[in-house]
Design a protein around this motif. Sequence first.
Motif, short mmCIF file in Angstrom:
data_model
loop_
_atom_site.label_atom_id
_atom_site.label_comp_id
_atom_site.label_asym_id
_atom_site.label_seq_id
_atom_site.Cartn_x
_atom_site.Cartn_y
_atom_site.Cartn_z
N TYR A 137 0.82 -1.21 0.00
CA TYR A 137 0.00 0.00 0.00
C TYR A 137 0.85 1.27 0.00
O TYR A 137 0.55 2.23 -0.71
N LEU A 138 1.91 1.26 0.80
CA LEU A 138 2.79 2.43 0.83
C LEU A 138 3.47 2.65 -0.52
O LEU A 138 3.61 3.78 -0.98
N ALA A 139 3.86 1.55 -1.17
CA ALA A 139 4.51 1.66 -2.48
C ALA A 139 3.54 2.17 -3.54
O ALA A 139 3.91 3.00 -4.38
N LEU A 140 2.31 1.70 -3.52
CA LEU A 140 1.30 2.19 -4.47
C LEU A 140 1.06 3.68 -4.27
O LEU A 140 0.95 4.44 -5.24
N GLY A 141 0.97 4.09 -3.02
CA GLY A 141 0.78 5.51 -2.73
C GLY A 141 1.93 6.35 -3.27
O GLY A 141 1.72 7.43 -3.85
N LYS A 142 3.14 5.85 -3.12
CA LYS A 142 4.32 6.56 -3.62
C LYS A 142 4.29 6.66 -5.14
O LYS A 142 4.59 7.72 -5.72
N GLU A 143 3.92 5.56 -5.81
CA GLU A 143 3.82 5.56 -7.28
C GLU A 143 2.84 6.60 -7.77
O GLU A 143 3.01 7.18 -8.85
N LEU A 144 1.79 6.83 -6.99
CA LEU A 144 0.73 7.76 -7.40
C LEU A 144 0.93 9.17 -6.86
O LEU A 144 0.06 10.02 -6.99
N GLY A 145 2.07 9.41 -6.24
CA GLY A 145 2.39 10.75 -5.75
C GLY A 145 1.67 11.14 -4.49
O GLY A 145 1.59 12.33 -4.15
N MET A 146 1.17 10.15 -3.73
CA MET A 146 0.50 10.44 -2.46
C MET A 146 1.55 10.51 -1.36
O MET A 146 2.51 9.75 -1.35
N ASN A 147 1.35 11.41 -0.44
CA ASN A 147 2.31 11.60 0.65
C ASN A 147 1.93 10.70 1.83
O ASN A 147 1.51 11.16 2.89
N LEU A 192 4.87 -1.25 12.03
CA LEU A 192 6.04 -2.09 11.80
C LEU A 192 7.32 -1.28 11.90
O LEU A 192 7.35 -0.11 11.53
N ASP A 193 8.39 -1.92 12.40
CA ASP A 193 9.66 -1.21 12.42
C ASP A 193 10.21 -1.11 11.00
O ASP A 193 9.81 -1.85 10.10
N THR A 194 11.11 -0.17 10.81
CA THR A 194 11.63 0.15 9.48
C THR A 194 12.30 -1.05 8.82
O THR A 194 12.13 -1.29 7.62
N ALA A 195 13.06 -1.82 9.59
CA ALA A 195 13.78 -2.96 9.03
C ALA A 195 12.81 -4.00 8.46
O ALA A 195 13.02 -4.52 7.35
N ASP A 196 11.75 -4.32 9.20
CA ASP A 196 10.78 -5.31 8.72
C ASP A 196 10.03 -4.79 7.50
O ASP A 196 9.70 -5.55 6.58
N LEU A 197 9.73 -3.51 7.48
CA LEU A 197 9.05 -2.92 6.34
C LEU A 197 9.93 -2.97 5.09
O LEU A 197 9.45 -3.24 3.98
N MET A 198 11.23 -2.75 5.26
CA MET A 198 12.16 -2.83 4.14
C MET A 198 12.27 -4.26 3.62
O MET A 198 12.31 -4.50 2.40
N LEU A 199 12.29 -5.23 4.53
CA LEU A 199 12.32 -6.63 4.12
C LEU A 199 11.06 -7.01 3.36
O LEU A 199 11.11 -7.74 2.37
N ALA A 200 9.91 -6.50 3.82
CA ALA A 200 8.64 -6.78 3.16
C ALA A 200 8.63 -6.20 1.75
O ALA A 200 8.16 -6.84 0.80
N GLU A 201 9.16 -4.99 1.58
CA GLU A 201 9.20 -4.38 0.26
C GLU A 201 10.15 -5.14 -0.66
O GLU A 201 9.85 -5.30 -1.86
N ALA A 202 11.27 -5.63 -0.13
CA ALA A 202 12.19 -6.42 -0.95
C ALA A 202 11.52 -7.72 -1.41
O ALA A 202 11.67 -8.13 -2.57
N GLU A 203 10.77 -8.35 -0.50
CA GLU A 203 10.04 -9.58 -0.85
C GLU A 203 8.99 -9.28 -1.92
O GLU A 203 8.83 -10.05 -2.88
N ARG A 204 8.29 -8.19 -1.75
CA ARG A 204 7.27 -7.79 -2.72
C ARG A 204 7.87 -7.54 -4.10
O ARG A 204 7.35 -8.01 -5.12
N GLN A 205 8.97 -6.81 -4.16
CA GLN A 205 9.61 -6.52 -5.44
C GLN A 205 10.11 -7.79 -6.12
O GLN A 205 10.02 -7.92 -7.35
N LYS A 206 10.63 -8.73 -5.33
CA LYS A 206 11.08 -10.01 -5.89
C LYS A 206 9.92 -10.76 -6.52
O LYS A 206 10.04 -11.32 -7.63
N GLN A 207 8.78 -10.76 -5.86
CA GLN A 207 7.61 -11.45 -6.40
C GLN A 207 7.12 -10.79 -7.69
O GLN A 207 6.73 -11.47 -8.64
N ILE A 208 7.12 -9.46 -7.71
CA ILE A 208 6.67 -8.75 -8.91
C ILE A 208 7.59 -9.07 -10.09
O ILE A 208 7.13 -9.27 -11.22
#
Length: 266
Positions: free
Chosen positions: A184-194, A216-232
């Motif tokens: 959700y945070l990544a989609l918001g960023k793609e669409l220019g939402m703050n 979530l702490d920053t480290a876990d959120l970064m790991l989640a985004e890395a996992e998401r990007q790998k899947q995409i």
Amino acid sequence: MNPNIYYNLSAENYHKADGISKSGLDQFRKSPAHYKHWLTAEREETPAMRLGTLTHMSVFQPEMYGDRVVIAPIVDRRTKEGKSIWEQFKADNEGKDIITHEEAQQIFSMTRAVRLHPVVKKLLDTGAAEVSLFAKVDGILMKGRLDYVTNETILDLKTTEDATPYGFAKSVANYRYHVQAAHYLALGKELGMNLTRFLFIAVEKEAPYAVAVYELDTADLMLAEAERQKQIAMLGNCIAFDSWPSYPSEVKTLSLPKWATSQNNQ
């Protein structure tokens, strides 16, 4: 107004719309074959899913809840009179969600507990409910439906058996809620939402309907985004080659989970 941000899109139209949601990514994590099957398979709403949906509506869209949800009359449908009353009630409320008195009390209690939480109460002063986002990531259309957006924060409501830090952390891991937050945070960023924060509102489904708010702490959120990007990226390859494999064809070595081996050593 960004044409890929929808504030009044119905849940039905959102689910029909093209785009890969976090639920789709969950299926793809099992295997590309599971994801491909999931796209066209009929999905049944479980009682837990229904309870969660109606609680979301009660918390974030109370007017809609009042219009769409009705409480079933207490009648004996084994009798002729009871059957008649029930059939008339259904006819008068066609298209609405019918719930029992017990369900109504449970939803009311959870809603009240959530709305009285000091953090939630403050954040619900302004904002929008059920915001649908659509954005292309590496050429693949992704989508997400945010429970509530206010200022820079996404609120996501979860009904749960255990809202303690330990208990809810297990739910986050088991249901990949961390990937949902990153998505959700990544989609918001793609669409220019703050959008800079994602808060989980965890409410227990039984009395005393305890509520906790987590981030979530920053480290876990970064790991989640890395996992998401790998899947995409993997999904992009499957689409490009129209190849949807399931599990590996070779023999794999299987190890018991750590909790099982630790029990055997006791």
